[in-house]
Design an enzyme around this catalytic site. Structure first.
Site, PDB file in Angstrom:
ATOM      1  N   ASP A  82      45.238  35.681  54.229  1.00 48.51           N
ATOM      2  CA  ASP A  82      43.822  35.559  54.607  1.00 48.51           C
ATOM      3  C   ASP A  82      43.115  34.452  53.817  1.00 48.51           C
ATOM      4  OD1 ASP A  82      43.556  38.705  55.796  1.00 48.51           O
ATOM      5  OD2 ASP A  82      45.017  38.350  54.202  1.00 48.51           O
ATOM      6  N   PHE A  83      43.649  34.149  52.630  1.00 46.10           N
ATOM      7  CA  PHE A  83      43.005  33.139  51.779  1.00 46.10           C
ATOM      8  C   PHE A  83      43.284  31.721  52.276  1.00 46.10           C
ATOM      9  CE2 PHE A  83      43.487  36.158  47.851  1.00 46.10           C
ATOM     10  CZ  PHE A  83      42.694  37.098  48.497  1.00 46.10           C
TER      11      PHE A  83
ATOM     12  N   GLU B  96      48.237  32.217  41.443  1.00 44.41           N
ATOM     13  CA  GLU B  96      47.353  33.069  40.646  1.00 44.41           C
ATOM     14  C   GLU B  96      48.145  34.220  40.037  1.00 44.41           C
ATOM     15  OE1 GLU B  96      44.714  33.796  43.866  1.00 44.41           O
ATOM     16  OE2 GLU B  96      43.945  31.747  43.769  1.00 44.41           O
TER      17      GLU B  96
ATOM     18  N   PHE C  49      47.208  36.207  49.405  1.00 48.29           N
ATOM     19  CA  PHE C  49      47.046  36.838  50.716  1.00 48.29           C
ATOM     20  C   PHE C  49      46.891  35.741  51.762  1.00 48.29           C
ATOM     21  CE2 PHE C  49      45.822  40.161  47.804  1.00 48.29           C
ATOM     22  CZ  PHE C  49      46.307  41.319  48.394  1.00 48.29           C
TER      23      PHE C  49
ATOM     24  N   GLU D  84      42.409  28.028  45.321  1.00 55.86           N
ATOM     25  CA  GLU D  84      43.547  27.848  46.233  1.00 55.86           C
ATOM     26  C   GLU D  84      43.667  26.420  46.730  1.00 55.86           C
ATOM     27  OE1 GLU D  84      41.534  30.479  46.397  1.00 55.86           O
ATOM     28  OE2 GLU D  84      42.840  32.237  46.159  1.00 55.86           O
TER      29      GLU D  84
ATOM     30  N   HIS E  74      42.144  41.116  53.858  1.00 53.23           N
ATOM     31  CA  HIS E  74      43.400  41.149  53.093  1.00 53.23           C
ATOM     32  C   HIS E  74      44.541  41.752  53.917  1.00 53.23           C
ATOM     33  CE1 HIS E  74      40.526  40.699  49.784  1.00 53.23           C
ATOM     34  NE2 HIS E  74      41.520  40.357  49.001  1.00 53.23           N
TER      35      HIS E  74
END
Lengths: 369, 337, 331
Positions: free
Chosen positions: B95-96, B30, B93, B70, B139
């Site tokens: 976290d994603f 991204e 991140f 993602e 995040h």
């Protein structure tokens, strides 16, 4: 301040050193000091070594305490003849202490680094000093210009001193072609040509010793003298196991045991040394270069180089320095050479373990005519 | 030659040098260029933190912006890796991972084993982890233990600019899937980095500091926290050996065990939450393999078992700091039967 | 953009190509029916999902593909594997958990793969394949091979985010990708008429800016024709296509499924719609292939499957030494 009072300053060992610590005072206040005597053990975050005196007299005052972090160039002790009054030394010591406490120490100029292009390869160097005559320091297999850190500075007091990275080493191009002595000697001569140095005193360690002999044989007019430190290419013995071990080690763990062969004092093999060498070995192209140069050094388990015939062609002053406890190229290899100075308490890395012996030898041979 | 550059620059240099060396290396994620399809500049961002800045123009057609999908682009990177490319995907991140984890742990991680050793999936997933930027619970996590748990993945957590460059180049050249975890608070940290390309092998820990009194194993950004603690401790005469595993999978168990055999004491510093993290893993290893050498119980310095809080007052408490590490060291050094 | 294709003009298949297509479909059918029988004996471990009834889809698409092209499959993947050229005996051995299997017994029915043939694996995760196919298509595009990627997925996966994300990405990047939605009427035990909110899966293509077509999945020629157009467009840089192939699966979701949720549609399909029957009728009626040659193929396939089962049963299982190998290339 009385000119007879000489300052002992924190040395600059290598480009990145900005400060150091005295870990031990070897000499005590009141000791008679000769040029080259060990004064103190100095530790930086990278290396540890003994600081040798560049002056003679009496160690009159110690300024920097053990464990104190001292910037490069700051006064850490005072040496003066015994007849200089104590009051003058007290005054000088006070000034030095104030300078240290204020942190206002003038930055010491380190070596000037640069590079030249030789045969399509970049050859990097570090130059120090402004002497009329030039000394060029050529390291050995797997070494680099920084291995001269204890030698370059003392020599720079009377000479312009270049330390270079041979092709395949340090910051120079890693391609070594066929890895022959000719390629390496060409790099040394190319540096002289590119820097406009008409004539230089060449100092070579180990493989570098063979390289400077080859350079002198190729262009004798450019060479004023040779200092050979545990040079390759003489005698019949070589530690093939060390060389292969060094070339093939893939990790610090694999490398470290081999490094013991380099020194008389195993304490010299620090984690930092192994780390620095691994940093070098991890660079792209180094593996290939070390492999090619191994072929230059070894014929099976025997030495592949014989530069004695080349040396006999060269008519310049030659000094030879060899560590008694050399376990890579044993000192007996020097038997066919004239006037070898054998150094006690030194292994293969004489210039790291007993730097003063190298400094004295180079200074002597450069003064010979 | 070695210069002082930032962690961010070291990563960008590694990517550029590998893209230069091998045209099968591509970069996708991204806003890795930024501005795709927009009226203004292209290459507007170079990733949210600028790591990939400049690559878009230097390597035309090889820096791909993606929709915020993602699963699709991480999966595409994995698929492309099975088909001859060496993609470096940026999962912005860590976290994603929650929205694309299947592609990583059920697909990439398992291909080689599940297909009987016939697959090769040389994909790198670069991702940002860690607390400290007041980025709150979604995040800021240090989720590398989850990847470390998965057989088939290699997990890299570089602690300095030098490690960042050498480990990223190794990751790109490696034929297995690699999760490359960059601490988001480290992008501006500077250090000496050689200009030449170089690789740091996986599974070889760095010994950052020598010491005989205690072994501190620290992961990622915690290495610098441990160094700060070690400096403090040295003033009181306690010399800590600091080990940076560099990769949590594979893990250099030998260096850790050798050190503990020498010091007899272990403190593990891990920014991850405390259950099933690297601290527990390394502690279990040492308890099992070096029990006889231990002179004190092992201490673990980790985040608490909570999500990452937002308020600075809480986040500062959440992240292990030098004082907590020093306290843990004192506990093990002063421990008596 | 959704068109419904009925049986269209055959795409220039000569007798040999037709015979190949028939052999592939027959092999899949025989493979699956045999597995159905063998599973009932209890000798086959794990989960097995059979593709019988759907042969025209894998065959009609894969007949256009070569080694440049990659496909991703589903947990119902045996047909895709056979159609993409994976060795049938190795597949059977794999399903029996043998060391001689395609994956040395480490994958099983749901993970048969052969990357050298561009078969990226049957996939145990519903919706696992479409993102991967964006990657193989991207690699083909970057390298300029002219290759395409084909993602086979079911009506169940058509509701997965991964599938929808992948279709969007393929369209945004204009990838040479083909999405083949095999709508066999059920995701496990749930009817696609209930779980797919749109009338047709292919209708969703419009949302991703790509052509969507619906084909009769029992008609090999219809699938072959639709695939030809989509694959040609992809190879020429025209981007992705969604093809919805509609049919009925002949067996349950997995072997052992009692299928109490179904009515009598399987018997009807087997009798009136079956792809093999229709294929045979058509090529013999037009005189393109003689019935005797088809019969010969049937016999050869039966022998092949017999041999495959026999060899699989006799083959060694992996040993303890295989347990920890091939997790990594180097670790």
């Amino acid at each position: 301040m009385n000119d007879a009072i000489r300052k002992v300053v924190m040395p600059k060992w290598g480009l990145s050193m900005t400060s150091g610590k005295v870990t031990e005072w070897i000499a005590s206040e009141g000791d008679e000091i000769a040029d080259g005597d060990d004064l103190a053990e100095i530790d930086t975050d990278k290396i540890a070594g003994a600081l040798e005196s560049a002056d003679e007299g009496v160690l009159r005052r110690i300024i920097a305490q053990v464990g104190e972090d001292v910037p490069v160039g700051a006064t850490i002790a005072l040496i003066a003849p015994a007849d200089v009054p104590d009051a003058e030394l007290d005054e000088a010591a006070l000034l030095a202490r104030e300078e240290l406490d204020s942190g206002a120490v003038a930055e010491v100029a380190g070596p000037v680094t640069g590079s030249v292009e030789v045969d399509g390869r970049t050859v990097c160097f570090a130059a120090l000093g402004e002497g009329e005559e030039t000394v060029v320091l050529v390291h050995g297999y797997g070494g680099d210009k920084n291995s001269w850190l204890f030698v370059q500075e003392p020599l720079s007091q009377s000479h312009t001193v270049y330390a270079l990275d041979l092709p395949g080493h340090g910051e120079s191009t890693k391609d070594v072609g066929d890895g022959s002595l000719d390629v390496l000697a060409g790099a040394v001569l190319g540096l002289l040509a590119e820097r406009g140095i008409e004539r230089a005193h060449l100092v070579g360690h180990s493989l570098g010793g063979a390289v400077v002999v080859a350079a002198a044989a190729r262009e004798p007019a450019r060479v004023a003298s040779l200092t050979l430190i545990a040079p390759a290419g003489f005698g019949s013995r070589i530690n093939a196991g060390y060389l292969r071990g060094f070339a093939e080690a893939r990790s610090r763990r694999e490398l470290k045991p081999h490094l013991a062969a380099l020194f008389a004092d195993p304490g010299q093999v620090t984690r930092q040394l192994a780390d620095d060498l691994m940093r070098y070995k991890r660079l792209d192209g180094v593996d290939k270069a070390l492999g090619a140069l191994l072929g230059t050094l070894l014929d099976g388990d025997e030495p592949a180089l014989d530069v004695a015939p080349l040396l006999s062609e060269v008519d310049v002053p030659v000094a030879v320095v060899w560590g008694r406890q050399d376990a890579v190229l044993p000192a007996t290899n020097g038997e066919g050479l004239d006037d070898v100075e054998y150094v006690e308490r030194a292994g293969h890395m004489v210039h790291l373990e007993q730097p003063n012996a190298v400094v004295v030898a180079v200074n002597a041979v450069t003064n010979r005519r | 030659m070695a210069r002082t550059i930032s962690y961010r620059e070291a990563l960008g240099e590694a990517l550029a040098q590998e893209m230069e060396r091998d045209e099968s290396v591509i970069v996708l994620g991204e806003d890795n260029a930024g501005g795709a399809g927009s009226p203004g500049e292209d290459d507007a961002w170079g990733g949210v933190l600028g790591v990939t800045k400049g690559l878009y123009h230097r390597f035309p057609g090889r820096v791909l912006d993606t929709p915020i999908s993602e699963s699709a682009f991480v999966g595409a990177a994995i698929g492309a890796a099975t088909s001859g490319l060496r993609p470096v995907a940026e999962l912005m991140f860590i976290d994603f991972m929650g929205v694309c984890f299947d592609q990583i742990f059920n697909q990439a991680a398992k291909f080689r084993y599940m297909f009987g050793g016939k697959a090769k999936t040389p994909v790198v997933i670069r991702t940002m982890y860690g607390a400290g930027l007041r980025a709150a619970a979604q995040h800021s996590q240090a989720l590398y233990p989850i990847f470390t748990h998965i057989p088939g993945l290699k997990v890299v957590v570089p602690s300095s600019p030098y490690e960042a460059k050498g480990l990223l180049i190794q990751s790109i050249r490696d034929d297995d899937p690699v999760i490359f975890c960059e601490h988001k608070a480290m992008y501006d940290v500077t250090g000496d980095v050689p200009e030449d390309s170089y690789t740091i092998p996986f599974g070889e820990a760095g010994v950052v500091r020598d010491g005989d009194d205690v072994t501190i194993v620290a992961i990622g950004r915690m290495v610098s926290v441990a160094e700060e603690a070690a400096k403090q401790l040295a003033e009181s005469g306690v010399e800590a050996e600091i080990i940076d595993p560099r990769t949590t999978s594979p893990l250099d168990t030998e260096t850790i065990l050798e050190s503990v055999e020498n010091t007899g004491r272990l403190v593990v510093v891990d920014e991850a939450t405390p259950r099933c993290n690297l601290a527990t893993d390394i502690s279990a290893l040492v308890a099992k393999e070096a029990f006889g050498s231990l002179r004190a119980p092992i201490e673990m310095v980790t985040a608490p078992h909570t999500p990452v809080p937002f308020s600075d007052a809480l986040e500062d408490l959440y992240i292990p700091d030098a004082q907590r590490v020093a306290n843990a060291v004192k506990t093990v050094v002063e421990w008596k039967r | 953009m959704t068109d419904t294709l009925s049986t269209a003009v055959s795409h220039e298949l000569d007798g040999n190509a037709l015979l190949d297509a028939y052999r592939t479909m027959r092999t899949i059918r025989a493979f699956e029916e045999r597995l159905h029988d063998e599973f009932a004996t209890g000798e086959i471990p794990g989960f097995v999902h059979l593709y019988a009834g759907e042969e025209a889809s894998a065959t009609g698409v894969c007949l256009h593909l070569d080694d440049r092209d990659a496909i991703a499959s589903t947990h119902r993947g045996h047909g895709h594997c056979i159609a993409k050229g994976v060795d049938v005996k190795a597949m059977m051995a794999e399903i029996y958990g043998r060391r001689t299997g395609s994956c040395h017994g480490k994958g099983g029915s749901m993970h048969i793969a052969d990357l050298s043939k561009g078969m990226l694996g049957a996939n145990g995760i519903v919706g696992g394949g479409p993102p991967l196919i964006c990657g193989t298509a991207l690699a083909a595009k970057q390298k300029g091979t002219g290759g395409v990627g084909v993602a086979f997925f079911g009506d169940g996966a058509s509701n997965q985010g991964t599938t929808l994300e992948a279709m969007n990405l393929a369209s945004v990047w204009q990838l040479p990708a083909i999405f083949v939605a095999e709508n066999n009427g059920y995701a496990e035990a749930t009817s696609s008429t209930w779980s797919v909110a749109a009338d047709n899966i292919a209708d969703r293509a419009a949302g991703f800016g790509m052509p969507g077509v619906i084909v009769d999945g029992f008609d090999f020629f219809a699938v072959h024709e639709a695939a030809a157009e989509a694959i040609q467009r992809a190879r020429e840089g025209g981007g992705p296509t969604l093809i919805e192939v509609k049919f009925t699966r002949y067996f349950g979701h997995f072997e052992g499924d009692q299928q109490t949720y179904r009515a009598g549609e399987v018997a009807y399909a087997r009798e009136n719609l079956d792809c093999l029957k229709r294929f045979r009728a058509r090529v013999t009626e037009t005189g393109q292939v003689e019935a005797a040659r088809l019969d010969a193929v049937d016999a050869q396939v039966a022998d092949l499957i017999d041999a495959a089962v026999e060899e699989a049963k006799a083959a060694p299982k992996p040993t303890a030494a295989d347990l920890e190998t091939d997790v990594y290339i180097e670790y």
